[in-house]
Design a protein around this motif. Structure first.
Motif, PDB file in Angstrom:
ATOM      1  N   ILE A   1       0.372  -1.577   0.233  1.00 54.03           N
ATOM      2  CA  ILE A   1       0.050   0.217  -0.149  1.00 54.03           C
ATOM      3  C   ILE A   1       1.117   1.117   0.345  1.00 54.03           C
ATOM      4  O   ILE A   1       1.034   1.465   0.899  1.00 54.03           O
ATOM      5  N   ASN A   2       1.125   1.693  -0.824  1.00 54.35           N
ATOM      6  CA  ASN A   2       1.614   3.096  -0.898  1.00 54.35           C
ATOM      7  C   ASN A   2       1.515   4.401  -1.831  1.00 54.35           C
ATOM      8  O   ASN A   2      -0.185   4.377  -2.509  1.00 54.35           O
ATOM      9  N   THR A   3       1.757   5.229  -1.140  1.00 55.85           N
ATOM     10  CA  THR A   3       0.826   6.413  -2.019  1.00 55.85           C
ATOM     11  C   THR A   3       1.041   7.013  -3.725  1.00 55.85           C
ATOM     12  O   THR A   3       2.652   7.023  -3.462  1.00 55.85           O
TER      13      THR A   3
ATOM     14  N   ALA B   1       4.337  -7.680  -5.058  1.00 51.75           N
ATOM     15  CA  ALA B   1       3.363  -7.662  -4.446  1.00 51.75           C
ATOM     16  C   ALA B   1       2.100  -8.938  -4.530  1.00 51.75           C
ATOM     17  O   ALA B   1       1.772  -8.668  -5.715  1.00 51.75           O
ATOM     18  N   TYR B   2       1.432  -9.048  -3.991  1.00 51.18           N
ATOM     19  CA  TYR B   2       0.861  -9.702  -4.094  1.00 51.18           C
ATOM     20  C   TYR B   2      -0.535  -8.993  -4.943  1.00 51.18           C
ATOM     21  O   TYR B   2      -1.514  -9.419  -6.136  1.00 51.18           O
ATOM     22  N   ILE B   3      -1.825  -7.685  -4.465  1.00 56.75           N
ATOM     23  CA  ILE B   3      -1.942  -7.417  -4.575  1.00 56.75           C
ATOM     24  C   ILE B   3      -1.314  -6.493  -4.176  1.00 56.75           C
ATOM     25  O   ILE B   3      -0.717  -5.355  -2.920  1.00 56.75           O
ATOM     26  N   SER B   4      -1.328  -5.046  -5.194  1.00 58.66           N
ATOM     27  CA  SER B   4      -0.641  -4.085  -5.465  1.00 58.66           C
ATOM     28  C   SER B   4      -1.438  -2.867  -4.928  1.00 58.66           C
ATOM     29  O   SER B   4      -1.958  -2.516  -5.974  1.00 58.66           O
ATOM     30  N   ILE B   5      -1.747  -1.591  -4.568  1.00 62.42           N
ATOM     31  CA  ILE B   5      -2.589  -0.926  -4.037  1.00 62.42           C
ATOM     32  C   ILE B   5      -1.486   0.654  -4.346  1.00 62.42           C
ATOM     33  O   ILE B   5      -0.594   0.926  -3.492  1.00 62.42           O
ATOM     34  N   PHE B   6      -2.706   1.182  -4.573  1.00 59.97           N
ATOM     35  CA  PHE B   6      -2.035   3.055  -4.791  1.00 59.97           C
ATOM     36  C   PHE B   6      -3.094   3.628  -4.540  1.00 59.97           C
ATOM     37  O   PHE B   6      -3.696   3.495  -4.160  1.00 59.97           O
ATOM     38  N   THR B   7      -2.592   5.140  -3.198  1.00 56.51           N
ATOM     39  CA  THR B   7      -3.061   5.241  -2.523  1.00 56.51           C
ATOM     40  C   THR B   7      -3.493   6.851  -3.297  1.00 56.51           C
ATOM     41  O   THR B   7      -2.053   7.498  -3.321  1.00 56.51           O
ATOM     42  N   THR B   8      -4.465   7.881  -3.605  1.00 58.07           N
ATOM     43  CA  THR B   8      -4.200   9.555  -2.843  1.00 58.07           C
ATOM     44  C   THR B   8      -5.397   9.765  -2.688  1.00 58.07           C
ATOM     45  O   THR B   8      -6.863   9.347  -3.272  1.00 58.07           O
ATOM     46  N   PRO B   9      -5.039  10.702  -2.750  1.00 58.35           N
ATOM     47  CA  PRO B   9      -6.773  11.666  -2.348  1.00 58.35           C
ATOM     48  C   PRO B   9      -7.213  12.252  -3.895  1.00 58.35           C
ATOM     49  O   PRO B   9      -6.086  12.735  -4.181  1.00 58.35           O
ATOM     50  N   SER B  10      -8.233  12.220  -3.925  1.00 60.13           N
ATOM     51  CA  SER B  10      -8.808  12.791  -5.584  1.00 60.13           C
ATOM     52  C   SER B  10      -8.030  13.803  -6.067  1.00 60.13           C
ATOM     53  O   SER B  10      -8.033  14.182  -7.232  1.00 60.13           O
TER      54      SER B  10
ATOM     55  N   HIS C   1       1.533  -2.168 -15.917  1.00 60.90           N
ATOM     56  CA  HIS C   1       1.505  -3.669 -16.057  1.00 60.90           C
ATOM     57  C   HIS C   1       1.994  -4.101 -13.790  1.00 60.90           C
ATOM     58  O   HIS C   1       1.909  -5.005 -13.556  1.00 60.90           O
ATOM     59  N   ASP C   2       2.403  -3.061 -13.043  1.00 57.51           N
ATOM     60  CA  ASP C   2       2.836  -3.039 -12.271  1.00 57.51           C
ATOM     61  C   ASP C   2       1.567  -2.974 -11.231  1.00 57.51           C
ATOM     62  O   ASP C   2       1.259  -2.807  -9.463  1.00 57.51           O
ATOM     63  N   VAL C   3       0.259  -2.844 -11.358  1.00 61.14           N
ATOM     64  CA  VAL C   3      -0.334  -1.943 -10.592  1.00 61.14           C
ATOM     65  C   VAL C   3      -1.594  -2.302 -10.564  1.00 61.14           C
ATOM     66  O   VAL C   3      -2.961  -2.518 -11.954  1.00 61.14           O
ATOM     67  N   ASN C   4      -2.252  -3.299  -9.443  1.00 62.60           N
ATOM     68  CA  ASN C   4      -3.997  -3.291  -8.798  1.00 62.60           C
ATOM     69  C   ASN C   4      -5.117  -2.767  -8.624  1.00 62.60           C
ATOM     70  O   ASN C   4      -6.283  -2.632  -9.327  1.00 62.60           O
ATOM     71  N   ILE C   5      -4.756  -1.972  -7.976  1.00 65.04           N
ATOM     72  CA  ILE C   5      -5.896  -1.262  -7.361  1.00 65.04           C
ATOM     73  C   ILE C   5      -5.352   0.665  -6.902  1.00 65.04           C
ATOM     74  O   ILE C   5      -4.499   0.792  -6.282  1.00 65.04           O
ATOM     75  N   ILE C   6      -6.544   1.179  -7.393  1.00 69.94           N
ATOM     76  CA  ILE C   6      -5.991   2.636  -6.840  1.00 69.94           C
ATOM     77  C   ILE C   6      -6.858   3.211  -6.043  1.00 69.94           C
ATOM     78  O   ILE C   6      -8.628   2.384  -6.205  1.00 69.94           O
ATOM     79  N   VAL C   7      -6.545   3.219  -4.823  1.00 73.28           N
ATOM     80  CA  VAL C   7      -7.849   4.151  -4.146  1.00 73.28           C
ATOM     81  C   VAL C   7      -8.124   5.363  -3.486  1.00 73.28           C
ATOM     82  O   VAL C   7      -7.009   6.368  -2.963  1.00 73.28           O
ATOM     83  N   THR C   8      -8.713   6.288  -3.885  1.00 70.10           N
ATOM     84  CA  THR C   8      -8.917   7.556  -3.463  1.00 70.10           C
ATOM     85  C   THR C   8     -10.459   7.455  -2.803  1.00 70.10           C
ATOM     86  O   THR C   8     -10.938   6.442  -1.877  1.00 70.10           O
ATOM     87  N   GLU C   9     -10.574   8.920  -1.962  1.00 69.33           N
ATOM     88  CA  GLU C   9     -11.712   8.792  -0.534  1.00 69.33           C
ATOM     89  C   GLU C   9     -13.188   8.427  -1.393  1.00 69.33           C
ATOM     90  O   GLU C   9     -13.860   7.900  -0.479  1.00 69.33           O
TER      91      GLU C   9
END
Lengths: 499, 499
Positions: A350-352, A386-395, A417-425
């Motif tokens: 889980i990275n920003t 990563a098993y699952i790679s997640i990136f976070t950022t405020p929108s 190719h490396d990014v599974n999941i992107i998460v914002t608020e």
């Protein structure tokens, strides 16, 4: 062989213009402080005399103000790798004053050994204990200490009484052999010990020991806020859902979480989830939140490269080593961040991000494509394996003037190719098993700020909509161009980019 | 349990609309042919009746015309991963007809096991032998066969007499456990054997065996020319120089070389160098050139995922297995391309770029940023963990109308953090230990075509020249925009991008 005690100023005198120095530490934790501080003074004095004086600096990750800060202000850094976070350094780098080589942290030690980065003239190692036969006991970080000690001609030890000798035993010092002799990194569980509790060096190389009492200069992060809390909650909900689907094993998987207030909010949400069992942390930087979760028995074990915690938190760990002894380990960055181990363990990363694009590429380093923020750090080491790679950022950033969801990132640090999941608020975009055009819809509709969704949909309307990755070249970076020229991406006028 | 022989058409009848099929093979070598060919006919017949009929296809890498080609023409592919090279497929993908998920090849099998890509309904496996107790002997490729066999409900074997049973014994079939139970991949030398010579399956799942006699549809590459020869020579000279500096051990290191005529030229140059000792190849695709170098004792051992050679070459290997038995091994893509093994062995990776930018980023997949060429393949698996990562490209394409050295790549597959060396026919840019601004000079002056050097220098003159990575956003993709609009990057008019 008796230890040769000296002052920081005397140690700094042993460093010559043009030298490369290799430091202990990883983040401001455990890094050299007194000698680098004295070195900045020395550089200023040399510059005042009209003499050139600059060095190359090799570290595990970032350092504190007493290294990157004062040395940048003194214009004493010629070359720097692999990572920094200091504001004066950032200013100097973006003013073209320093050659900054932004390297995956797990690769730093081996790039030094392979000879890619030149000679290491001196290693400066912070220790809580050093013996006459060459055993150096590190403080709050693993970093690249054994490598720079082995490669350097001279070693200076900063014997820092601000770090309790209780930390002895937390370290697992390990340096792999190089090809063609390298074997597996034998970490099979987050708590596996594979090395020694100290760095062993040729005692003849220890040219000086500098006694200090200088606490770590750990940054404090802003408190969680509703946006970071929502991001944390979104991640916890997503991981629970993946567990229920059987994608994540019922016993859960080790977690890596980046640095900062989003990382703290994510760990808080995972820690308080009723549906996630107590879990292991396999990460590079361990922050206060994890110490807290270990105390609450929500985190079973913490493997890291540094305890980058507040000094109060650090002292509370030192004071309670009987409890923490079998719950914490500090490793070299070459092990904590090793893709071999991360893929084997199945770490959830889980990275920003600074910004993400609609097709799943991530910019972790460059503001508006040109100005260095900090560097890639360990995010690449963890993301790809990563098993699952997640990136976070405020929108959004800058009060909505910047959308962190853009058509094309202005600098790519992690590819589609490396990014599974992107998460914002606003939500979670699940990119797994999707082609780029499906990802674009997912990212815009789940993650972008509502103000920017029409802007991003309009961008897509100007592409052919059919190619593997629909873009139009003149407009791909138009939001960035608009921000640079007007100070607000919402001023985008697409017609200026259509001709 | 007796084997149930059937025709390809009968096997194709067992596949339903919406199914996902998992295939043996890696490149056109060793892949399913007869059943997929029959499936295309079936899809056409269903479509003629007005019925929807599309499948998802999971493979090790690309396939041949009898799979991706005919199925694309029949509009029978809904989803495809992780790689293809077929021209009809390419056309369909860039026409928006197929959801194509471009995945690192080493990750394909585990993404299937983790459940990211949905169910595998049927595995279609090409074999030179199959037994009633469920032993399947593969042909010219390892790919993801054991994984799709284990995950699939049903298995169909294409028993292909075009492949000699002599290939039995060349395979080393290995599938790791998944986290939290995974151990090390125990390959410590290119010739280590870690698995079995066959895929073992539950014999009850083998619903049919289709006898065929269908040679591999390996592509033939154009011959080396002066440009590719010069690139090969530049690489050989560079590696010799690094050996003399002590960066590469005297015993040399294993080599990975991509696919195509540049790869062949590179291997030719390494093979004929007086200064490079006989070496090992640890690669994904082994081409004719390596077989030739094994015969000449210039290559000691070849580890690969597929023998993607001409059929004459393949038969000559089958005819000479006594010689080749201890000189060749075929592995699963999860092992041949495993970053753990590649970093441990210290593989020198050599891959071809579509374009490179002045700061060291590489585009391996997208023509002018939008149209898919083939895919990332294994280039990411090898590049990041490589001891030294090298990218090659002729300095121009389309008779000079395209510069392959650009300010910013229009799609990033390998970031500045991963790329050590860029080579064109003009020279070698060594990016190790350099910050971005130093890299820009190195790449422009050593690698760019002389016609484009002034254009690239002019680009830089419009940036601030100071930031970590100097760009100006509106012009960063201007060469691409100019090519799209005028057909020649040399028509660049920078004033159009300055406002």
């Amino acid at each position: 062989m008796a230890l040769n005690f000296m002052t920081a100023e005397e140690a700094a005198e042993l460093i010559n213009h043009g030298d490369n120095i290799g430091l202990s530490g990883f983040t401001p934790a455990g890094t050299a402080k007194a000698v680098t501080f004295a070195l900045a003074k020395r550089a200023e004095a040399e510059h005042a005399k009209g003499h050139p004086f600059q060095v190359g600096i090799f570290t595990g990750a970032s350092t504190g103000n007493s290294c990157d800060g004062v040395l940048s202000v003194a214009k004493a850094i010629r070359y720097r790798a692999p990572y920094t976070t200091n504001k004066d350094f950032r200013k100097a780098v973006n003013n073209g004053e320093i050659s900054y080589n932004d390297i995956h942290l797990s690769q730093m030690a081996q790039e030094l050994r392979y000879g890619f980065l030149g000679k290491v003239n001196m290693a400066i190692i912070e220790a809580c204990e050093v013996t006459e036969d060459g055993k150096i006991y590190l403080t709050a970080a693993g970093g690249i200490s054994p490598t720079v000690c082995r490669l350097a001609d001279k070693i200076v030890v900063e014997l820092n009484s601000a770090h309790s000798k209780e930390s002895i035993g937390m370290h697992d010092v390990y340096e792999p052999l190089d090809p063609p002799y390298r074997r597996e990194i034998p970490v099979f569980k987050p708590n596996d010990r594979i090395g020694k509790p100290y760095v062993e060096v040729d005692p003849k190389k220890i040219v000086g020991v500098v006694k200090t009492d200088w606490p770590d200069e750990a940054r404090s992060f802003t408190s969680p806020d509703p946006v970071t809390d929502q991001i944390g909650q979104n991640i916890a909900n997503f991981l629970v859902s993946d567990m229920k689907k059987g994608i994540i094993p019922k016993s859960f998987l080790p977690v890596q979480s980046g640095v900062g207030n989003i990382a703290n909010a994510v760990l808080g949400a995972l820690g308080s989830s009723q549906d996630i069992p107590a879990f292991n942390v396999y990460t590079e930087v361990l922050q206060d939140a994890v110490i807290d979760l270990i105390r609450k028995e929500r985190v079973k074990f913490g493997s890291c490269c540094s305890l980058t915690v507040t000094n109060d938190c650090l002292n509370s760990v030192y004071d309670d080593m009987k409890f923490f002894k079998d719950k914490l380990i500090i490793r070299q960055s070459e092990v904590s961040n090793n893709p071999e181990v991360i893929r084997r363990l199945g770490v959830i990363s889980i990275n920003t991000a600074i910004e993400a694009d609609i097709y799943g590429n991530i910019n972790s380093t460059h503001i508006m494509g040109t100005k260095m923020m900090n560097g890639i750090g360990g995010s690449g080491d963890f993301t790809r394996p990563a098993y699952i790679s997640i990136f976070t950022t405020p929108s959004t950033a800058k009060d909505g003037k910047i959308s962190t969801i853009v058509p094309l990132v202005a600098h790519t640090d992690h590819t589609e190719h490396d990014v599974n999941i992107i998460v914002t608020e606003y939500g979670v975009a699940d990119l797994r098993g999707k082609g780029p055009k499906e990802r674009a819809i997912e990212v815009i509709e789940k993650c972008a700020h509502p103000d920017y969704r029409p802007i991003l949909r309009e961008y897509l309307s100007y592409t052919d909509g059919k190619s593997q990755t629909p873009h139009f070249m003149k407009g791909a970076l138009a939001l960035h161009d608009t921000f640079i020229k007007t100070g607000d991406m919402r001023n985008i006028d697409w017609s200026k980019y259509l001709d």
